[in-house]
Write an enzyme that holds these catalytic residues in place. Structure first.
Site, mmCIF file in Angstrom:
data_model
loop_
_atom_site.group_PDB
_atom_site.id
_atom_site.type_symbol
_atom_site.label_atom_id
_atom_site.label_comp_id
_atom_site.label_asym_id
_atom_site.label_seq_id
_atom_site.Cartn_x
_atom_site.Cartn_y
_atom_site.Cartn_z
ATOM 1 N N ASN A 46 -4.219 -15.301 -1.476
ATOM 2 C CA ASN A 46 -5.056 -14.222 -0.584
ATOM 3 C C ASN A 46 -5.207 -14.444 0.510
ATOM 4 O O ASN A 46 -5.163 -15.715 1.217
ATOM 5 C CB ASN A 46 -6.616 -14.159 -1.539
ATOM 6 C CG ASN A 46 -7.611 -15.189 -0.672
ATOM 7 O OD1 ASN A 46 -8.057 -14.861 0.397
ATOM 8 N ND2 ASN A 46 -7.819 -16.426 -1.142
ATOM 9 N N PHE B 143 -12.674 -12.910 4.661
ATOM 10 C CA PHE B 143 -14.164 -12.663 4.614
ATOM 11 C C PHE B 143 -14.394 -11.384 4.621
ATOM 12 O O PHE B 143 -15.510 -10.846 5.137
ATOM 13 C CB PHE B 143 -14.804 -13.597 5.941
ATOM 14 C CG PHE B 143 -15.075 -15.133 5.657
ATOM 15 C CD1 PHE B 143 -14.300 -15.612 4.690
ATOM 16 C CD2 PHE B 143 -15.343 -15.728 6.895
ATOM 17 C CE1 PHE B 143 -14.655 -17.156 4.445
ATOM 18 C CE2 PHE B 143 -15.421 -17.216 6.735
ATOM 19 C CZ PHE B 143 -15.002 -17.855 5.669
ATOM 20 N N SER C 86 -11.650 -21.859 5.172
ATOM 21 C CA SER C 86 -10.767 -20.530 4.812
ATOM 22 C C SER C 86 -9.710 -20.705 5.813
ATOM 23 O O SER C 86 -9.648 -20.516 7.111
ATOM 24 C CB SER C 86 -11.508 -19.298 4.814
ATOM 25 O OG SER C 86 -10.614 -18.333 4.861
ATOM 26 N N ASN D 79 -7.924 -17.852 6.302
ATOM 27 C CA ASN D 79 -7.923 -16.460 6.704
ATOM 28 C C ASN D 79 -8.572 -15.967 7.822
ATOM 29 O O ASN D 79 -8.365 -14.595 8.181
ATOM 30 C CB ASN D 79 -8.044 -15.500 5.433
ATOM 31 C CG ASN D 79 -6.845 -15.855 4.389
ATOM 32 O OD1 ASN D 79 -5.940 -16.188 4.457
ATOM 33 N ND2 ASN D 79 -7.532 -16.306 3.153
ATOM 34 N N THR D 80 -9.393 -16.655 8.408
ATOM 35 C CA THR D 80 -10.165 -16.363 9.635
ATOM 36 C C THR D 80 -9.367 -17.025 10.943
ATOM 37 O O THR D 80 -9.626 -18.449 10.649
ATOM 38 C CB THR D 80 -11.638 -16.699 9.621
ATOM 39 O OG1 THR D 80 -12.116 -15.686 8.594
ATOM 40 C CG2 THR D 80 -12.150 -16.155 10.803
ATOM 41 N N LYS E 128 -17.887 -26.967 2.900
ATOM 42 C CA LYS E 128 -16.882 -26.755 1.997
ATOM 43 C C LYS E 128 -15.481 -27.139 2.924
ATOM 44 O O LYS E 128 -15.533 -26.402 3.985
ATOM 45 C CB LYS E 128 -16.720 -25.166 1.601
ATOM 46 C CG LYS E 128 -15.412 -25.117 0.527
ATOM 47 C CD LYS E 128 -15.767 -23.867 0.085
ATOM 48 C CE LYS E 128 -14.388 -23.626 -1.049
ATOM 49 N NZ LYS E 128 -14.602 -22.311 -2.040
ATOM 50 N N ASN F 266 -10.741 -25.908 -0.679
ATOM 51 C CA ASN F 266 -10.571 -24.418 -0.686
ATOM 52 C C ASN F 266 -9.101 -24.074 -1.270
ATOM 53 O O ASN F 266 -8.610 -25.002 -1.661
ATOM 54 C CB ASN F 266 -10.771 -23.761 0.782
ATOM 55 C CG ASN F 266 -11.273 -22.543 0.875
ATOM 56 O OD1 ASN F 266 -10.636 -21.416 0.128
ATOM 57 N ND2 ASN F 266 -12.243 -22.220 1.594
#
Length: 346
Positions: free
Chosen positions: A111, A115, A173, A175-176, A207, A236
């Protein structure tokens, strides 16, 4: 055994199938969930982590229900805890689609959602109104274009702490852009100091990513202990691509599911060593059987969380893992989950 709904859901694009599933669980939470029995319960499975009583240690990871729409429905599947989010202060659409990909041959998902969520206010409102049969966690993050990311986290922690049984600060994450930089050095210390002050009386979890070297593991463990964090979620998704077969293996983003299992287990062992039992650990990544959940507990985890396993294992997986775990604990003579935590290293 393949759940009868899986072929229908897998005929849809992955993100659409996820939305349909959450909508179904949301509706079921209003109508059918009260008849389903709620979290799996037994004296052996009940455990207390960071002062919070969990009916069982098997939980739903953040990312499954980003906006808190299906809390009651997820508890009805047998989960001891449900962690919603990641919620950011302002609503944001996330990254361009397509951004969610099944790797069926690998029982994995990639993915790059970014967010995507409807914002903190809407998520907190749903969490406030939800029927919770177990422990509710709220996972918070920063908006992609935030001028002050620490301020975003403080806003999230402060709002979530008034509602949640625990709050998770997500700095892992991939993805940011730049978010994982908060896992290191002075940036991490500043963030934790601010979030600990903002949490009020709520337990604060952190996390972290599985893509960490030993020096970073040590630094994070030390900072978390020194600043009074209550637990670490390890971890994660990963940006690595270990031995994948699927045509979607080259898609950018975070990888989750079975191929993450070995890396996630190694990182859990690292954090168990680095914390020396001073912090509870929550294991996530590649957990899709009772045996794997039990292995993570014996390696030092007090709780486990599922995400991608539910995609392939279906709605009965949470209840099945909890029952398998109960049987494994009984087989080995443990009266409680807590007795088994870290037993593999003793």
């Amino acid at each position: 055994m393949v759940h009868p709904l899986r072929p229908l859901l897998f005929a849809l694009p992955a993100e659409r199938a996820h939305a349909v599933t959450i909508a179904g669980l949301e509706a079921w939470g209003r109508v059918g969930a009260p008849l389903a029995g709620g979290p799996v319960r037994s004296e052996r499975l009940a455990t207390v982590v960071a002062g919070v009583a969990f009916p069982n240690p098997v939980g739903v990871a953040a990312g499954v229900d980003k906006d808190g729409r299906a809390i009651a429905g997820l508890f009805a599947l047998g989960a001891g805890s449900v962690e919603i989010g990641t919620l950011t202060p302002l609503p944001q659409p996330g990254n361009p689609r397509p951004r969610l990909f099944r790797l069926v041959e690998d029982r994995a998902v990639v993915n790059r959602m970014g967010f995507n969520n409807g914002g903190l206010d809407a998520g907190i409102a749903r969490a406030t109104e939800a029927t919770r049969a177990g422990v509710l966690g709220i996972n918070v993050g920063a908006n992609k274009d935030a001028g002050d990311r620490v301020a975003d986290y403080v806003a999230g922690v402060s709002a979530a702490a008034r509602v949640a049984d625990y709050v998770t600060v997500n700095i892992s994450s991939p993805n940011t852009p730049g978010l994982r930089d908060l896992q290191h050095g002075a940036a991490l210390d500043e963030l934790l100091a601010a979030c600990v002050e903002a949490r009020g009386g709520a337990p604060l979890f952190l996390k972290v990513a599985p893509d960490l070297e030993w020096d970073a593991v040590e630094d994070i463990a030390r900072a978390a202990i020194d600043r009074g964090v209550d637990a670490l979620v390890v971890g994660n998704t990963t940006v690595t691509r270990p031995g994948l077969r699927s045509p979607n293996a080259a898609e950018g983003g975070g990888l989750s599911g079975r191929p993450l299992r070995e890396l996630a287990a190694r990182r859990l062992a690292d954090f168990a060593r680095a914390t020396g039992g001073a912090l509870p650990l929550v294991a996530a990544g590649g957990i899709d059987t009772g045996a794997e959940a039990y292995a993570r507990i014996r390696a030092g985890a007090s709780l486990v969380q599922l995400y991608t396993g539910l995609v392939y294992g279906g709605p009965g997986l949470l209840r099945r893992i909890a029952r398998e775990l109960d049987a494994l604990l009984a087989r080995d003579g443990f009266d409680t989950v807590a007795e088994a935590v870290g037993a593999g290293g003793r």
